[in-house]
Write an enzyme that holds these catalytic residues in place. Structure first.
Site, PDB file in Angstrom:
ATOM      1  N   ARG A  96      24.366  50.962  37.604  1.00 23.27           N
ATOM      2  CA  ARG A  96      25.708  50.501  37.241  1.00 23.27           C
ATOM      3  C   ARG A  96      26.273  51.352  36.104  1.00 23.27           C
ATOM      4  NH1 ARG A  96      27.374  44.314  35.423  1.00 23.27           N
ATOM      5  NH2 ARG A  96      29.517  44.774  34.828  1.00 23.27           N
ATOM      6  N   ASN A 150      27.798  42.534  45.043  1.00 29.83           N
ATOM      7  CA  ASN A 150      29.009  43.353  45.038  1.00 29.83           C
ATOM      8  C   ASN A 150      28.764  44.734  45.609  1.00 29.83           C
ATOM      9  OD1 ASN A 150      31.244  41.948  44.069  1.00 29.83           O
ATOM     10  ND2 ASN A 150      30.416  41.931  41.989  1.00 29.83           N
ATOM     11  N   CYS A 172      32.902  35.052  45.963  1.00 24.61           N
ATOM     12  CA  CYS A 172      33.265  35.563  44.639  1.00 24.61           C
ATOM     13  C   CYS A 172      33.686  34.379  43.781  1.00 24.61           C
ATOM     14  CB  CYS A 172      34.428  36.539  44.773  1.00 24.61           C
ATOM     15  SG  CYS A 172      34.892  37.280  43.199  1.00 24.61           S
ATOM     16  N   TYR A 256      41.345  42.202  38.403  1.00 23.89           N
ATOM     17  CA  TYR A 256      41.003  43.563  38.858  1.00 23.89           C
ATOM     18  C   TYR A 256      42.234  44.388  39.215  1.00 23.89           C
ATOM     19  CZ  TYR A 256      36.078  42.342  38.942  1.00 23.89           C
ATOM     20  OH  TYR A 256      34.814  41.980  38.564  1.00 23.89           O
TER      21      TYR A 256
HETATM   22  C1  G6P Z   1      33.323  38.847  37.840  1.00 25.30           C
HETATM   23  C2  G6P Z   1      33.341  39.201  39.282  1.00 25.30           C
HETATM   24  C3  G6P Z   1      31.961  39.349  39.831  1.00 25.30           C
HETATM   25  C4  G6P Z   1      31.167  40.298  38.986  1.00 25.30           C
HETATM   26  C5  G6P Z   1      31.156  39.853  37.557  1.00 25.30           C
HETATM   27  C6  G6P Z   1      30.536  40.899  36.659  1.00 25.30           C
HETATM   28  O1  G6P Z   1      32.992  37.560  37.671  1.00 25.30           O
HETATM   29  O2  G6P Z   1      34.078  38.297  40.044  1.00 25.30           O
HETATM   30  O3  G6P Z   1      32.045  39.817  41.143  1.00 25.30           O
HETATM   31  O4  G6P Z   1      29.852  40.383  39.432  1.00 25.30           O
HETATM   32  O5  G6P Z   1      32.445  39.647  37.087  1.00 25.30           O
HETATM   33  O6  G6P Z   1      30.153  40.312  35.467  1.00 25.30           O
HETATM   34  P1  G6P Z   1      29.213  41.064  34.442  1.00 25.30           P
HETATM   35  O7  G6P Z   1      28.893  40.083  33.390  1.00 25.30           O
HETATM   36  O8  G6P Z   1      28.010  41.544  35.217  1.00 25.30           O
HETATM   37  O9  G6P Z   1      30.019  42.225  33.943  1.00 25.30           O
END
Ligand code: G6P
Length: 438
Positions: A96, A150, A172, A256
């Site tokens: 990531r 994802n 989601c 987003y």
């Molecule tokens: C949001 C999105 C998810 C994603 C998450 C990431 O909630 O809807 O799809 O996985 O953010 O969160 P993070 O804490 O891993 O950055």
């Protein structure tokens, strides 16, 4: 109706697992899970053992007879499962970090589900999910696959197009979060509002909002432009919206969409954040270290508050509500990723969309919402084309298809930069992209 259920959770060592356990415990009376199998890969063993031990303490404290199994043996976990949930990250947070940092070198948004990062997360994830689908066909052909991994939209698209699995739902937490945010803005309980969502995963719009049956969309838009945006996800910087734009659009976009409508601001914000605290992956890594330290505490037997620092708030609500409604044939309305089947006019009926559905024992039945407003239709179609090419590239390992996907992504400014980004990311992620190394 089966009286006891077996659930297999792939990526069970995730720090999000306590969310899921809490959701299952709270619904135990109507969702009689007898076995929950948490599966992970060898590299995730330590996390699985820590979070698995917490899961066992949680069910014990709650006094529900859910047996928790921890395993690296995916086949054993899948055998005769009724529901398979997926929440894994191929290449873990290190991958990531590359998705988030490499694009920034080219002045391109670095994000794990959008732009180049989203493409590469898809390329790494799709072959694995398709492998899981083949296992499901063999070991639990009647099971529902509930995918959280994802990029959830692209993954659902790939499962619909390239596997024999039809019982798949992509999930989601975004729409639930938006709905709660709108209810808060209006100062009412969520049970009084109905939000009509339409679009794609991480590209969804709240088209219409009804309060006690009355369309209150314009009131919501006014409040949203005047007040602090209460619906942002924790992982996306809340840089506000231009009030005139938002009012004219007349729909609530998921956070987003900032990457598309406010690209320059978001890019500057990302660069500043990286300089200050590292990429989101690095922030999440620190949060995870803290969380796993807490999870190790033998006196802890509930989901800790600190989990709220992650972007996936309400994740268990979405997963547990869905499983609950399928199992009990509740026929309530939830927003999920499913085969369009004509619900969003203008999008291929065989493609995955994120849309309101009636959730039945036969699965989600998408509700017709008509065409997308002209102002957003173009962008949504572009992203759907991107997702389809990305899914195809993930399956075939074809360089040129991946190049097309990268180049048509609206966040990538030119063909030449697409080419360079593709090469650098392919090299960086080589270990997790065997289909491109043939
Ligand atoms: C949001 C999105 C998810 C994603 C998450 C990431 O909630 O809807 O799809 O996985 O953010 O969160 P993070 O804490 O891993 O950055």
């Amino acid at each position: 109706m089966k009286k006891s259920l077996k659930i297999a959770t792939i990526g069970g060592g995730s720090s999000y697992t306590p969310e899921l356990i809490e959701g299952f415990i709270n619904r135990y009376d109507e969702l009689p899970i007898s076995e929950l199998w948490l599966v992970d890969v060898e590299e995730g063993r330590e996390k699985l053992e820590i979070v698995g031990a917490l899961a066992k303490r949680m069910v014990e404290k709650a006094g529900v007879p859910i047996q928790i199994h921890l395993t690296m043996d995916r086949e054993a976990a899948l055998k005769d499962a009724d529901f398979v949930t997926t929440q894994f990250r191929v290449g873990r947070l290190e991958a990531r970090m590359l998705d988030e940092s490499i694009p920034l070198k080219y002045d391109v948004i670095g994000q794990e589900t959008n732009g180049p990062g989203g493409l590469f997360k898809g390329l790494r994830t799709i072959p694995v999910i398709l492998d899981i689908c083949r296992d499901i066909e063999r070991l639990c052909p009647d099971a529902w696959l509930v995918n959280f991994t994802n990029p959830a939209g692209m993954v659902t698209e790939a499962v619909l197009r390239y596997s024999n699995i039809t019982k798949v739902v992509g999930l989601c937490n975004g729409p639930i979060g938006i709905e709660k945010g709108i209810a808060k803005e209006l100062g009412v309980d969520t049970s009084r509002i109905y939000v009509e969502f339409a679009g794609l995963n991480h590209m969804v719009f709240a088209k219409n909002v009804y309060l006690d049956g009355k369309n209150v969309t314009s009131t919501v838009m006014e409040k949203m432009t005047k007040n602090e945006d209460g619906i942002s996800l924790k992982n996306i910087a809340d840089v506000g919206w231009d009030p005139l734009f938002l009012n004219t659009l007349g729909m609530v976009p998921i956070g987003y969409l900032r990457y598309y409508y406010q690209t320059a601001i978001m890019l500057a914000e990302q660069k500043a954040a990286v300089a200050k605290e590292g990429t989101r992956a690095e922030v999440v890594k620190r949060v995870e270290t803290e969380l796993f330290e807490l999870y190790k505490n033998l006196d802890l037997a509930e989901k800790p508050k600190q989990l709220e620092q992650r972007g996936g708030a309400y994740y268990s609500e979405a997963a547990c509500n869905l499983i609950h409604s399928i199992y009990n044939d509740k026929r309530d309305i939830q927003t999920v990723n499913t085969r369009n089947n004509g619900a969003v006019a203008g999008i291929d009926p065989d493609s995955a969309v994120e849309v309101n559905c009636v959730i039945t024992r036969q699965g989600p039945i998408p509700l017709t919402t008509g065409p997308l407003p002209i102002a957003v239709n173009g962008l949504v179609q572009s992203i759907k084309s991107f997702e389809r090419l990305a899914a195809e590239a993930a399956v075939t390992g074809d360089y040129n298809t991946a190049l097309l996907a990268m180049t048509i992504n609206p966040l990538v400014p030119s063909d030449a930069i697409a080419h360079q980004l593709l090469d650098e990311l392919l090299e960086a992620h080589q270990a997790y992209l065997p289909q491109f190394n043939k």
